[in-house]
Design a protein around this motif. Structure first.
Motif, PDB file in Angstrom:
ATOM      1  N   CYS A 107      39.501  35.360 -46.300  1.00 42.95           N
ATOM      2  CA  CYS A 107      38.069  35.550 -46.554  1.00 42.95           C
ATOM      3  C   CYS A 107      37.459  36.460 -45.490  1.00 42.95           C
ATOM      4  N   VAL A 108      36.666  37.433 -45.927  1.00 36.57           N
ATOM      5  CA  VAL A 108      35.920  38.273 -44.990  1.00 36.57           C
ATOM      6  C   VAL A 108      34.675  37.508 -44.562  1.00 36.57           C
ATOM      7  N   GLU A 109      34.571  37.215 -43.275  1.00 37.34           N
ATOM      8  CA  GLU A 109      33.471  36.388 -42.793  1.00 37.34           C
ATOM      9  C   GLU A 109      32.311  37.214 -42.262  1.00 37.34           C
ATOM     10  N   PHE A 110      32.594  38.402 -41.730  1.00 36.37           N
ATOM     11  CA  PHE A 110      31.500  39.211 -41.192  1.00 36.37           C
ATOM     12  C   PHE A 110      31.934  40.665 -41.056  1.00 36.37           C
ATOM     13  N   VAL A 111      30.958  41.565 -41.206  1.00 35.90           N
ATOM     14  CA  VAL A 111      31.199  43.003 -41.071  1.00 35.90           C
ATOM     15  C   VAL A 111      30.037  43.604 -40.293  1.00 35.90           C
ATOM     16  N   VAL A 112      30.338  44.455 -39.319  1.00 34.27           N
ATOM     17  CA  VAL A 112      29.305  45.156 -38.560  1.00 34.27           C
ATOM     18  C   VAL A 112      29.844  46.540 -38.210  1.00 34.27           C
ATOM     19  N   THR A 115      37.786  38.502 -40.372  1.00 34.50           N
ATOM     20  CA  THR A 115      38.262  37.682 -41.487  1.00 34.50           C
ATOM     21  C   THR A 115      38.516  36.266 -40.988  1.00 34.50           C
ATOM     22  N   SER A 116      38.990  35.421 -41.875  1.00 33.42           N
ATOM     23  CA  SER A 116      39.236  34.032 -41.497  1.00 33.42           C
ATOM     24  C   SER A 116      40.352  33.896 -40.467  1.00 33.42           C
ATOM     25  N   ASN A 117      41.227  34.923 -40.358  1.00 30.85           N
ATOM     26  CA  ASN A 117      42.359  34.815 -39.426  1.00 30.85           C
ATOM     27  C   ASN A 117      42.547  36.012 -38.508  1.00 30.85           C
ATOM     28  N   HIS A 118      41.893  37.134 -38.797  1.00 28.34           N
ATOM     29  CA  HIS A 118      42.159  38.353 -38.030  1.00 28.34           C
ATOM     30  C   HIS A 118      40.875  39.123 -37.724  1.00 28.34           C
ATOM     31  N   TYR A 119      41.030  40.115 -36.818  1.00 28.35           N
ATOM     32  CA  TYR A 119      39.944  41.015 -36.447  1.00 28.35           C
ATOM     33  C   TYR A 119      40.470  42.447 -36.558  1.00 28.35           C
ATOM     34  N   GLU A 126      44.304  46.457 -35.665  1.00 28.70           N
ATOM     35  CA  GLU A 126      44.079  45.029 -35.493  1.00 28.70           C
ATOM     36  C   GLU A 126      43.822  44.716 -34.024  1.00 28.70           C
ATOM     37  N   LEU A 127      42.840  43.865 -33.771  1.00 28.47           N
ATOM     38  CA  LEU A 127      42.495  43.473 -32.412  1.00 28.47           C
ATOM     39  C   LEU A 127      43.210  42.182 -32.037  1.00 28.47           C
ATOM     40  N   ASP A 128      43.625  42.112 -30.797  1.00 33.08           N
ATOM     41  CA  ASP A 128      44.272  40.907 -30.285  1.00 33.08           C
ATOM     42  C   ASP A 128      43.299  40.215 -29.340  1.00 33.08           C
ATOM     43  N   LEU A 129      42.636  39.164 -29.816  1.00 27.89           N
ATOM     44  CA  LEU A 129      41.691  38.414 -29.001  1.00 27.89           C
ATOM     45  C   LEU A 129      42.219  37.021 -28.681  1.00 27.89           C
ATOM     46  N   SER A 130      43.535  36.892 -28.710  1.00 30.89           N
ATOM     47  CA  SER A 130      44.164  35.576 -28.527  1.00 30.89           C
ATOM     48  C   SER A 130      44.033  35.062 -27.103  1.00 30.89           C
ATOM     49  N   ASP A 131      43.786  35.964 -26.142  1.00 29.54           N
ATOM     50  CA  ASP A 131      43.707  35.525 -24.750  1.00 29.54           C
ATOM     51  C   ASP A 131      42.365  34.901 -24.398  1.00 29.54           C
ATOM     52  N   THR A 132      41.390  35.003 -25.281  1.00 28.94           N
ATOM     53  CA  THR A 132      40.079  34.435 -24.990  1.00 28.94           C
ATOM     54  C   THR A 132      40.116  32.935 -25.195  1.00 28.94           C
ATOM     55  N   SER A 133      39.198  32.255 -24.515  1.00 27.17           N
ATOM     56  CA  SER A 133      39.170  30.793 -24.606  1.00 27.17           C
ATOM     57  C   SER A 133      38.719  30.323 -25.985  1.00 27.17           C
ATOM     58  N   GLU A 134      37.927  31.158 -26.681  1.00 27.17           N
ATOM     59  CA  GLU A 134      37.511  30.822 -28.036  1.00 27.17           C
ATOM     60  C   GLU A 134      38.383  31.598 -29.011  1.00 27.17           C
TER      61      GLU A 134
END
Length: 399
Positions: A327-332, A342-346, A358-366
């Motif tokens: 699911c696409v959750e947000f677009v800017v 999306t529900s699983n990726h950026y 594709e962005l890797d934001l896995s190192d963030t606390s959230e």
């Protein structure tokens, strides 16, 4: 040697003194500093404080900062309201824990413009002995996260349904109007009014600091369950744009509602049939429609060429790198790129290169960032004027 050294130091001091009092030189140097540093620089001397506090410098800093915009991403409905500033690629450069300003309900960022954020949170009411969130009433704040200032707007009219809002900025720097769509309560049981007749709009002006009721409006923004903001809107070139629900399917847009700073309303036809996952964005200063088609797994990006005589151009139609189960959750959008959450990726989509990254934001606390806005730092006041009548939230703590 001692005399030579002292002479050089005195020479350097004199030269810097000359530079310091050439306003355009010093202002250009200081305007490139982060706002947090500028706030510290105000304590250097009276001259620096007066310069940084002047409207001319605030405008200059904003002009430079606009060319170096970033993303703010944050977890929707996050109980700590932590803002993550993403500068280059997937690099998180800063985290800001944003205070609640006295309400237990999480803040939601509605829009961002010139360093100011418009945030809402719903109030609380007692229902059957339990304290629950009241979605028919909301608090609206204009916030500057780097100066740690916030302005709580006065309450609007009572609504029987969840209100929708949009923010228009200009024509002067730091001037804004907030349009609030609400469903007025029935006058009496004897005088029953249809829901359509009770849908009204009111506007808050930063110049007056108060609300004024425009009255009944023919259309209201659609409420989308797919958008964390409820209703998707964007401010581009002096106008606010919202999607209007189609008559056949209230989950799908049928047209676009517009209003300018002078409070003139209008509508624009969509370029073609769109899906539930359709978003309005500001793409390089133009209104753009981003529509993701799940079945075909493609995205269509349309650009409105002429806002006065609307003409849509299909900029591109490309496959998406995620499956239709996602699911696409947000677009800017920011400059020439579009940020998809999306529900699983950026993903970042470069419109010029037509390339997905594709962005890797896995190192963030959230781990989930369902909301993002394009953001630029500024020194602008939250109340739209130079006088400091805003709420200092720097010493508040988050729950």
């Amino acid at each position: 040697m001692g005399e030579t050294g002292d002479g050089c130091a005195h020479c350097i001091t004199d030269k810097w003194y000359e530079v310091e009092y050439v306003e355009n030189v010093l202002a250009n140097i200081l305007s490139r500093l982060p706002v947090k540093s500028l706030l510290a620089c105000k304590s250097v001397c009276k001259h620096w404080c007066q310069l940084i506090s002047s409207q001319a410098f605030i405008d200059l800093q904003l002009l430079w900062s606009k060319n170096h915009s970033i993303y703010i991403v944050y977890p929707y409905m996050d109980m700590r309201m932590t803002l993550y500033l993403m500068k280059d690629g997937d690099e998180i450069t800063k985290r800001i824990t944003f205070p609640y300003c006295g309400n237990l309900s999480p803040l939601t960022i509605i829009c961002s413009f010139d360093g100011l954020l418009c945030c809402i949170n719903y109030t609380w009411k007692v229902d059957s002995g339990m304290i629950v969130e009241d979605v028919t009433d909301l608090e609206i704040r204009i916030c500057n996260p780097v100066t740690r200032k916030a302005l709580l707007l006065p309450k609007g009219s009572t609504s029987e349904e969840k209100p929708s809002i949009g923010v228009a900025f200009g024509p002067q720097i730091n001037e804004y109007k907030i349009f609030r769509f609400f469903c007025a309560k029935r006058i009496s049981l004897a005088k029953r009014q249809s829901r359509a007749n009770r849908r009204q709009c009111e506007v808050y002006s930063s110049s007056t600091g108060s609300w004024s009721v425009i009255g009944r409006v023919p259309y209201c923004p659609m409420q989308s369950s797919h958008s964390p903001l409820g209703s998707n809107h964007v401010f581009v070139n002096g106008k606010i744009y919202w999607l209007i629900a189609s008559d056949e399917d209230h989950m799908t847009a049928g047209s676009i509602l517009t209003v300018d700073i002078e409070e003139n309303f209008g509508t624009i036809d969509l370029p073609k049939e769109v899906t539930e996952h359709s978003y309005l964005v500001d793409l390089e200063g133009c209104l753009s429609l981003v529509a993701v088609y799940d079945e075909d797994e493609i995205v269509n990006i349309w650009i409105l060429e002429d806002k006065d005589k609307p003409k849509w151009e299909l900029k591109c139609s490309d496959p998406v790198p995620f499956s239709n189960e996602e699911c696409v959750e947000f677009v800017v959008a920011r400059e020439n790129e579009i940020f998809f959450i999306t529900s699983n990726h950026y993903y970042i989509y470069d419109l010029d290169q037509r390339f997905w990254r594709e962005l890797d934001l896995s190192d963030t606390s959230e781990k989930k960032f369902p909301v993002a806005v394009a953001y630029t730092e500024s020194l602008l006041s939250c109340d739209g004027r130079m006088d400091p009548q805003t709420e200092d939230i720097s010493n508040r703590t988050s729950i």
